[in-house]
Design a protein around this motif. Structure first.
Motif, PDB file in Angstrom:
ATOM      1  N   UNK A   5       0.905  -1.200  -0.159  1.00 44.52           N
ATOM      2  CA  UNK A   5       0.070   0.135   0.095  1.00 44.52           C
ATOM      3  C   UNK A   5       0.913   1.384  -0.115  1.00 44.52           C
ATOM      4  N   UNK A   6       2.315   1.089   0.080  1.00 41.72           N
ATOM      5  CA  UNK A   6       3.245   2.270   0.159  1.00 41.72           C
ATOM      6  C   UNK A   6       2.949   3.128   1.163  1.00 41.72           C
ATOM      7  N   UNK A   7       3.499   4.263   1.386  1.00 40.79           N
ATOM      8  CA  UNK A   7       3.218   5.128   2.084  1.00 40.79           C
ATOM      9  C   UNK A   7       2.059   5.885   2.336  1.00 40.79           C
ATOM     10  N   UNK A   8       1.473   6.196   3.597  1.00 44.72           N
ATOM     11  CA  UNK A   8       0.182   6.677   3.583  1.00 44.72           C
ATOM     12  C   UNK A   8      -0.180   7.917   2.860  1.00 44.72           C
ATOM     13  N   UNK A   9      -1.271   8.017   2.181  1.00 49.68           N
ATOM     14  CA  UNK A   9      -1.319   9.262   1.515  1.00 49.68           C
ATOM     15  C   UNK A   9      -1.931  10.449   2.442  1.00 49.68           C
ATOM     16  N   UNK A  10      -1.516  11.720   1.753  1.00 51.18           N
ATOM     17  CA  UNK A  10      -1.852  12.977   2.723  1.00 51.18           C
ATOM     18  C   UNK A  10      -3.339  13.157   2.506  1.00 51.18           C
ATOM     19  N   UNK A  11      -3.705  13.976   3.314  1.00 47.80           N
ATOM     20  CA  UNK A  11      -5.350  14.381   3.260  1.00 47.80           C
ATOM     21  C   UNK A  11      -5.506  15.062   1.797  1.00 47.80           C
ATOM     22  N   UNK A  12      -4.608  16.186   1.372  1.00 47.04           N
ATOM     23  CA  UNK A  12      -4.784  16.764   0.282  1.00 47.04           C
ATOM     24  C   UNK A  12      -4.663  15.823  -0.929  1.00 47.04           C
ATOM     25  N   UNK A  13      -3.934  14.650  -0.911  1.00 46.43           N
ATOM     26  CA  UNK A  13      -3.620  13.809  -1.914  1.00 46.43           C
ATOM     27  C   UNK A  13      -5.065  12.931  -2.053  1.00 46.43           C
ATOM     28  N   UNK A  14      -5.517  12.734  -0.899  1.00 46.87           N
ATOM     29  CA  UNK A  14      -6.749  11.830  -0.756  1.00 46.87           C
ATOM     30  C   UNK A  14      -7.950  12.821  -1.482  1.00 46.87           C
ATOM     31  N   UNK A  15      -8.042  13.965  -1.153  1.00 49.46           N
ATOM     32  CA  UNK A  15      -8.939  14.827  -1.610  1.00 49.46           C
ATOM     33  C   UNK A  15      -8.639  14.928  -3.324  1.00 49.46           C
ATOM     34  N   UNK A  16      -7.634  15.108  -3.700  1.00 46.30           N
ATOM     35  CA  UNK A  16      -7.553  15.231  -5.193  1.00 46.30           C
ATOM     36  C   UNK A  16      -7.844  13.882  -5.839  1.00 46.30           C
ATOM     37  N   UNK A  17      -7.623  12.587  -5.314  1.00 43.58           N
ATOM     38  CA  UNK A  17      -7.932  11.476  -5.892  1.00 43.58           C
ATOM     39  C   UNK A  17      -9.463  11.370  -6.076  1.00 43.58           C
ATOM     40  N   UNK A  18      -9.949  11.521  -4.754  1.00 44.69           N
ATOM     41  CA  UNK A  18     -11.571  11.145  -4.685  1.00 44.69           C
ATOM     42  C   UNK A  18     -12.230  12.361  -5.750  1.00 44.69           C
ATOM     43  N   UNK A  19     -11.770  13.520  -5.831  1.00 47.64           N
ATOM     44  CA  UNK A  19     -12.153  14.506  -6.737  1.00 47.64           C
ATOM     45  C   UNK A  19     -12.206  14.058  -8.185  1.00 47.64           C
ATOM     46  N   UNK A  24     -14.276  11.691 -13.101  1.00 43.76           N
ATOM     47  CA  UNK A  24     -14.388  10.749 -14.198  1.00 43.76           C
ATOM     48  C   UNK A  24     -15.860  10.214 -14.181  1.00 43.76           C
ATOM     49  N   UNK A  25     -16.331   9.961 -13.104  1.00 44.74           N
ATOM     50  CA  UNK A  25     -17.727   9.129 -13.116  1.00 44.74           C
ATOM     51  C   UNK A  25     -18.727  10.277 -13.608  1.00 44.74           C
ATOM     52  N   UNK A  26     -18.615  11.379 -13.394  1.00 46.18           N
ATOM     53  CA  UNK A  26     -19.733  12.409 -13.801  1.00 46.18           C
ATOM     54  C   UNK A  26     -19.624  12.614 -15.526  1.00 46.18           C
ATOM     55  N   UNK A  27     -18.262  12.670 -15.749  1.00 47.11           N
ATOM     56  CA  UNK A  27     -18.150  12.528 -17.310  1.00 47.11           C
ATOM     57  C   UNK A  27     -18.444  11.436 -18.113  1.00 47.11           C
ATOM     58  N   UNK A  38     -12.568   8.919 -20.299  1.00 46.44           N
ATOM     59  CA  UNK A  38     -12.792  10.333 -19.861  1.00 46.44           C
ATOM     60  C   UNK A  38     -11.793  10.852 -18.833  1.00 46.44           C
ATOM     61  N   UNK A  39     -11.218  12.027 -19.295  1.00 48.39           N
ATOM     62  CA  UNK A  39      -9.975  12.561 -18.768  1.00 48.39           C
ATOM     63  C   UNK A  39     -10.459  13.949 -17.762  1.00 48.39           C
ATOM     64  N   UNK A  40     -10.088  14.168 -16.820  1.00 47.93           N
ATOM     65  CA  UNK A  40     -10.312  15.239 -15.966  1.00 47.93           C
ATOM     66  C   UNK A  40      -9.351  16.349 -16.054  1.00 47.93           C
ATOM     67  N   UNK A  41     -10.015  17.620 -16.218  1.00 46.89           N
ATOM     68  CA  UNK A  41      -9.101  18.804 -16.739  1.00 46.89           C
ATOM     69  C   UNK A  41      -8.517  19.349 -15.371  1.00 46.89           C
ATOM     70  N   UNK A  42      -7.610  20.240 -15.566  1.00 49.02           N
ATOM     71  CA  UNK A  42      -6.977  21.174 -14.520  1.00 49.02           C
ATOM     72  C   UNK A  42      -7.830  21.863 -13.791  1.00 49.02           C
ATOM     73  N   UNK A  43      -8.757  22.569 -14.693  1.00 52.84           N
ATOM     74  CA  UNK A  43      -9.629  23.573 -14.234  1.00 52.84           C
ATOM     75  C   UNK A  43     -10.755  23.200 -13.207  1.00 52.84           C
ATOM     76  N   UNK A  44     -11.213  21.708 -13.958  1.00 55.68           N
ATOM     77  CA  UNK A  44     -12.354  21.335 -13.312  1.00 55.68           C
ATOM     78  C   UNK A  44     -11.957  20.729 -11.718  1.00 55.68           C
ATOM     79  N   UNK A  45     -10.736  20.363 -11.659  1.00 57.46           N
ATOM     80  CA  UNK A  45     -10.207  19.757 -10.595  1.00 57.46           C
ATOM     81  C   UNK A  45     -10.108  21.049  -9.321  1.00 57.46           C
ATOM     82  N   UNK A  46      -9.593  22.107 -10.114  1.00 57.52           N
ATOM     83  CA  UNK A  46      -9.231  23.311  -9.314  1.00 57.52           C
ATOM     84  C   UNK A  46     -10.608  23.918  -8.514  1.00 57.52           C
TER      85      UNK A  46
END
Lengths: 255, 255
Positions: A5-19, A24-27, A38-46
DNA sequence: AGAAAATATTAGGCAAGACTAAATCTTGCC
DNA sequence: GGCAAGATTTAGTCTTGCCTAATATTTTCT
């Protein structure tokens, strides 16, 4: 098999992945299948995370280095298998916590999201499993969103936005957007809660309001609102709100 | 009155304050009163937090700027009122979470500390209050440590370390150190749990072991260990372990 | 008192994440 | 086919926390 499972993910990283996962699901749902993948765009994520687009770029590079996404400059990102697994783990945590807070601690459904948003990064998998067991292994959170299983399976049954339902149809409410507390309180007051059946009585043209009638209360309804007995009133809701309410067709047309 | 709570504290800041508070308490208890006001040293803090002393200095400056501690270079630190309030808030969260995890979710008492250590920074005050209410407003955590009240009052009844109890005395176990899971499992196996009464049967000189007999099981005992009925066996524990077990004198001497 | 030991602090770095302003790609539109 | 609009990335900073090595201050011991 059985990758580390590697090193534990930070909270921001988990938030990015979730987002990214949610985009992707919505697309994918938004249009049969838009492009092949489907690919997620930088703006969408931001925008989803409420941060500046420039900040996203740096994080995407780091996520790519960790093998959590595939990333090509200017081309958007896609979750890798590892990234998708991590996203589902976080989403499971979030939704189990939401379900537990309402079921076991009497939290109102409009406030669980906020609380879960912080706890999802701090709770261990053991805690999540104990919570789930304590409330009978729920399959959805209080807003109707499906809870991924321990092994990362997500029930992705296709749902229809209420805004797209034709007049006359009776549909069952399955899920409502969980982000805005006010909206949730309003929907609960109207009786638009998961499990309820509603008939679309009228639809004004040009983005006008949708009139509906509660045909049957949702099972969560009374617990969520504390009220009941307002089942046979009509209400009109705007299209932007109706876009956040997802239903399952009951294939039953009426005059 | 009613000072602004200011910006929310980061997790590391909460950990520092909690640690400083615990050092001040230990210092005060350790020797009637050592100096007029007990001050926590940089090294002590660093060791308790498992980080380098040099790292502590920088944080202390920041804490002082925020008015959470009073700090004079080379002289150690002392919590301000605001700092003490924040520390007690965090400690309350920690202990309520520990109590809730054991009472409501069946967590074994040797694993709650670790979990609480992360959750204490993520749980809202409302959640903590709901948890406390759900399990009947406990006054201590599973290890016997008192839970600060909502308004920041801590029951600071003076306790005696088991290592200092004279032979022949019967004492009631009140609290055990919660940091080491192995130690906790061992103590539970011995029946040394909060609420139990033990008689000090013998004490070997020169830092030798202490022999004790369980006179009465702790109320938590059976739940914590899953076992029972080993009440009238004698056990010998080393002084370093006995230093982490705190008791209340029953003022009863026996031959 | 004066030196050794213990304790603290500075100096200089690093990594994660975020921001603004200034480039640079892509794309859609004519 | 070319150019403007929109999306994206780079450049250059900042803050929080942490680290190691070097320096400074206190304390302690003889």
């Amino acid at each position: 098999m059985m990758e580390k499972s590697g090193p534990p993910l930070t909270a921001p990283v988990e938030d990015y992945l979730k987002t990214i996962f949610e985009i992707e699901v919505a697309d994918a749902a938004g249009s049969g299948r838009r492009e092949h993948p489907p690919a997620a765009g930088t703006n969408e994520i931001a925008q989803a995370l409420g941060i500046a687009p420039a900040s996203v770029t740096g994080m995407l590079r780091r996520l790519a280095e960790q093998g959590l996404i595939s990333y090509e400059r200017y081309r958007g990102v896609r979750l890798s298998d590892a990234g998708r697994r991590a996203a589902l783990r976080t989403i499971r945590r979030h939704r189990v916590i939401e379900a537990y807070l309402t079921s076991a601690l009497g939290y109102p459904w409009d406030r669980v999201h906020q609380e879960a948003e912080r706890l999802e990064h701090a709770a261990s998998d053991e805690l999540i499993d104990r919570m789930a067991a304590a409330i009978g292994e729920p399959t959805t959170d209080p807003h109707g969103a499906p809870i991924p299983t321990r092994d990362g399976t997500l029930d992705a049954r296709p749902l229809l936005a209420l805004v797209d339902v034709d007049v006359g149809h009776v549909v069952r409410i399955r899920m409502v957007g969980d982000r805005d507390p006010e909206r949730l309180r309003y929907l609960a007051e109207l009786g638009v809660t998961p499990g309820a059946d509603v008939r679309v009585v009228a639809r004004a043209p040009f983005g006008g309001p949708i009139t509906l009638r509660i045909v049957r209360e949702g099972s969560e309804g009374s617990r969520v609102t504390g009220r009941s007995g307002r089942s046979d009133r009509e209400s009109a809701i705007g299209p932007s709100l109706a876009a956040q309410v997802f239903v399952e067709s009951r294939r039953k047309r009426e005059a």
